[in-house]
Write a protein that holds these residues in place. Structure first.
Motif, PDB file in Angstrom:
ATOM      1  N   GLN A  68       0.845  -1.183   0.000  1.00 47.61           N
ATOM      2  CA  GLN A  68       0.000   0.000   0.000  1.00 47.61           C
ATOM      3  C   GLN A  68       0.884   1.239   0.000  1.00 47.61           C
ATOM      4  N   ARG A  69       0.784   1.982  -1.025  1.00 42.60           N
ATOM      5  CA  ARG A  69       1.721   3.055  -1.357  1.00 42.60           C
ATOM      6  C   ARG A  69       1.982   4.000  -0.180  1.00 42.60           C
ATOM      7  N   ASP A  70       3.245   4.279   0.035  1.00 39.21           N
ATOM      8  CA  ASP A  70       3.671   5.215   1.067  1.00 39.21           C
ATOM      9  C   ASP A  70       4.749   6.095   0.446  1.00 39.21           C
ATOM     10  N   PRO A  71       4.430   7.352   0.138  1.00 37.79           N
ATOM     11  CA  PRO A  71       5.412   8.212  -0.527  1.00 37.79           C
ATOM     12  C   PRO A  71       6.715   8.370   0.241  1.00 37.79           C
ATOM     13  N   ALA A  72       6.684   8.168   1.548  1.00 42.57           N
ATOM     14  CA  ALA A  72       7.905   8.293   2.343  1.00 42.57           C
ATOM     15  C   ALA A  72       8.837   7.099   2.144  1.00 42.57           C
ATOM     16  N   ILE A  73       8.294   5.995   1.599  1.00 48.22           N
ATOM     17  CA  ILE A  73       9.093   4.783   1.397  1.00 48.22           C
ATOM     18  C   ILE A  73       9.144   4.419  -0.083  1.00 48.22           C
ATOM     19  N   TRP A  74       8.004   4.137  -0.655  1.00 50.27           N
ATOM     20  CA  TRP A  74       7.853   3.906  -2.099  1.00 50.27           C
ATOM     21  C   TRP A  74       6.405   4.198  -2.446  1.00 50.27           C
ATOM     22  N   GLY A  75       6.187   5.160  -3.322  1.00 47.47           N
ATOM     23  CA  GLY A  75       4.853   5.664  -3.572  1.00 47.47           C
ATOM     24  C   GLY A  75       4.091   4.970  -4.677  1.00 47.47           C
ATOM     25  N   GLU A  76       4.520   3.769  -5.071  1.00 42.34           N
ATOM     26  CA  GLU A  76       3.832   3.009  -6.104  1.00 42.34           C
ATOM     27  C   GLU A  76       3.487   1.625  -5.565  1.00 42.34           C
ATOM     28  N   SER A  77       2.716   0.852  -6.360  1.00 45.18           N
ATOM     29  CA  SER A  77       2.338  -0.484  -5.896  1.00 45.18           C
ATOM     30  C   SER A  77       2.676  -1.574  -6.911  1.00 45.18           C
ATOM     31  N   ALA A  78       2.446  -1.324  -8.192  1.00 41.69           N
ATOM     32  CA  ALA A  78       2.743  -2.324  -9.227  1.00 41.69           C
ATOM     33  C   ALA A  78       2.801  -1.656 -10.594  1.00 41.69           C
ATOM     34  N   PRO A  79       3.739  -0.723 -10.802  1.00 40.22           N
ATOM     35  CA  PRO A  79       3.790   0.001 -12.071  1.00 40.22           C
ATOM     36  C   PRO A  79       4.193  -0.901 -13.248  1.00 40.22           C
ATOM     37  N   LEU A  80       3.726  -0.519 -14.432  1.00 37.28           N
ATOM     38  CA  LEU A  80       4.125  -1.170 -15.678  1.00 37.28           C
ATOM     39  C   LEU A  80       5.241  -0.345 -16.323  1.00 37.28           C
ATOM     40  N   LEU A  81       6.249  -1.026 -16.832  1.00 37.54           N
ATOM     41  CA  LEU A  81       7.438  -0.360 -17.357  1.00 37.54           C
ATOM     42  C   LEU A  81       7.452  -0.445 -18.886  1.00 37.54           C
ATOM     43  N   PHE A  82       7.537   0.720 -19.534  1.00 38.47           N
ATOM     44  CA  PHE A  82       7.555   0.802 -20.996  1.00 38.47           C
ATOM     45  C   PHE A  82       7.837   2.242 -21.374  1.00 38.47           C
ATOM     46  N   PRO A  83       8.665   2.502 -22.392  1.00 39.78           N
ATOM     47  CA  PRO A  83       9.335   1.566 -23.290  1.00 39.78           C
ATOM     48  C   PRO A  83      10.737   1.170 -22.848  1.00 39.78           C
ATOM     49  N   VAL A  84      11.091   1.484 -21.592  1.00 33.73           N
ATOM     50  CA  VAL A  84      12.368   1.027 -21.052  1.00 33.73           C
ATOM     51  C   VAL A  84      12.143   0.450 -19.662  1.00 33.73           C
ATOM     52  N   CYS A  85      13.047  -0.434 -19.267  1.00 34.78           N
ATOM     53  CA  CYS A  85      13.109  -0.952 -17.902  1.00 34.78           C
ATOM     54  C   CYS A  85      14.388  -0.405 -17.285  1.00 34.78           C
ATOM     55  N   GLY A  86      14.280   0.268 -16.164  1.00 36.23           N
ATOM     56  CA  GLY A  86      15.454   0.871 -15.558  1.00 36.23           C
ATOM     57  C   GLY A  86      15.764   2.226 -16.174  1.00 36.23           C
ATOM     58  N   ARG A  87      17.017   2.616 -16.057  1.00 35.60           N
ATOM     59  CA  ARG A  87      17.426   3.958 -16.445  1.00 35.60           C
ATOM     60  C   ARG A  87      18.012   4.013 -17.858  1.00 35.60           C
ATOM     61  N   VAL A  88      17.961   5.210 -18.431  1.00 32.01           N
ATOM     62  CA  VAL A  88      18.649   5.555 -19.665  1.00 32.01           C
ATOM     63  C   VAL A  88      19.690   6.613 -19.301  1.00 32.01           C
ATOM     64  N   LYS A  89      20.904   6.446 -19.796  1.00 31.85           N
ATOM     65  CA  LYS A  89      21.976   7.359 -19.407  1.00 31.85           C
ATOM     66  C   LYS A  89      21.594   8.811 -19.714  1.00 31.85           C
TER      67      LYS A  89
END
Length: 295
Positions: free
Chosen positions: A35-56
């Motif tokens: 259950q989302r807590d912005p102080a810890i992690w404010g999401e619950s099950a996001p979908l990732l597209f069109p990248v997974c992780g970071r882009v330099k």
């Protein structure tokens, strides 16, 4: 807008904001989703597209142009529209628009289908290239699962059981901050098919990036009163494991991805970037996972 589906004692809530699962409870009202807590992690099950992780540098080039791209992409910020709704099933979809084209110059449609049946939730995602060019992309899942299930335990009491026939998998450590070292990829042995989680190891490494694993496992804590059978499609060859640091972050993200970030050494060029899907015009790619509950 939130949509509720129910079957067999399970009840799930999915929002049109990114087609994210916001809640998954059993007949005893136990909550399996963080259950989302912005102080810890404010999401619950996001979908990732069109990248997974970071882009330099949060920038990439493609076809001679340069575009911005935030970590994990932009799908989680899109509003999905309702396509179908039944008591135990909901289908949502999102399409490209001028805002997405400014970041990613392709036309696409993404369908998210959630079905409850018996003791299981099945999640199926279809990416369709509705444009004229070959579309490079990654797709990933980022569900935050309540962990541990039992009060008084910690993440160190939890494990993923891949079966006694699984000796281990390959792990690629992070490098240059949030990027993934392909050169340092190495075998990571399991204990009788079990990957025992460690708060210290996850905190020190930030994210554990595995490949060459079986695509099904059982997640449980030391109490043994609850467990989740987790399975995911062959189109998702990587499994990433992450949580925010500290005992207050009582969840674990078990994340099947279609691809990973680069090593962060060079500027990003999506014309040549490896570990990306390349979908022809009119083509579709399906990604899925399911969770079955033992209780």
């Amino acid at each position: 807008m939130e949509y509720t589906i129910a079957s067999g004692g399970l009840c799930a809530v999915i929002t049109d904001a990114g087609a994210e699962i916001r809640s998954l409870r059993d007949e005893g009202n136990f909550e399996y989703i963080w259950q989302r807590d912005p102080a810890i992690w404010g999401e619950s099950a996001p979908l990732l597209f069109p990248v997974c992780g970071r882009v330099k540098n949060e920038r990439y080039t493609l076809g001679g142009g340069e575009y911005p791209m935030k970590g994990h992409g932009f799908l989680k910020t899109m509003t999905f529209r309702l396509s179908e709704k039944a008591t135990d099933r909901v289908v949502l979809s999102a399409v490209s628009d001028d805002r997405t084209r400014a970041m990613y110059p392709f036309d696409f449609e993404i369908t998210a289908e959630y079905t409850l049946s018996g003791d299981a939730l099945t999640c199926r995602y279809t990416v369709k290239n509705t444009g004229r060019g070959i579309m490079p992309f990654n797709f990933g899942l980022h569900p935050g699962i309540t962990a541990p299930f039992t009060d008084g335990l910690t993440i160190d009491d939890c494990a993923l059981d891949f079966g006694t026939g699984c000796l281990g998998g390959y792990i690629s450590p992070l490098c240059n901050g949030p990027f993934v070292s392909r050169a340092a990829r190495h075998f990571y042995p399991f204990d009788g098919g079990r990957l025992h989680l460690s708060e210290k190891e996850i905190t020190e490494n930030d994210t554990l990036v595995f490949d060459s694993l079986p695509h099904s496992f059982v997640f449980s804590d030391g109490a043994g009163t609850r467990a989740i059978e987790f399975s995911y499609s062959d189109t998702l060859p990587y499994l990433c494991i992450w949580k925010a640091a500290g005992e207050a972050a009582r969840y674990i993200c078990l994340e099947p991805w279609s691809g990973t970030p680069t090593d962060g050494e060079n500027d990003e060029n999506f014309d040549t970037r490896d570990r990306m899907e390349r979908l022809s015009p009119g083509g579709e790619r399906v990604f899925s996972y399911s969770v079955k509950f033992r209780r």
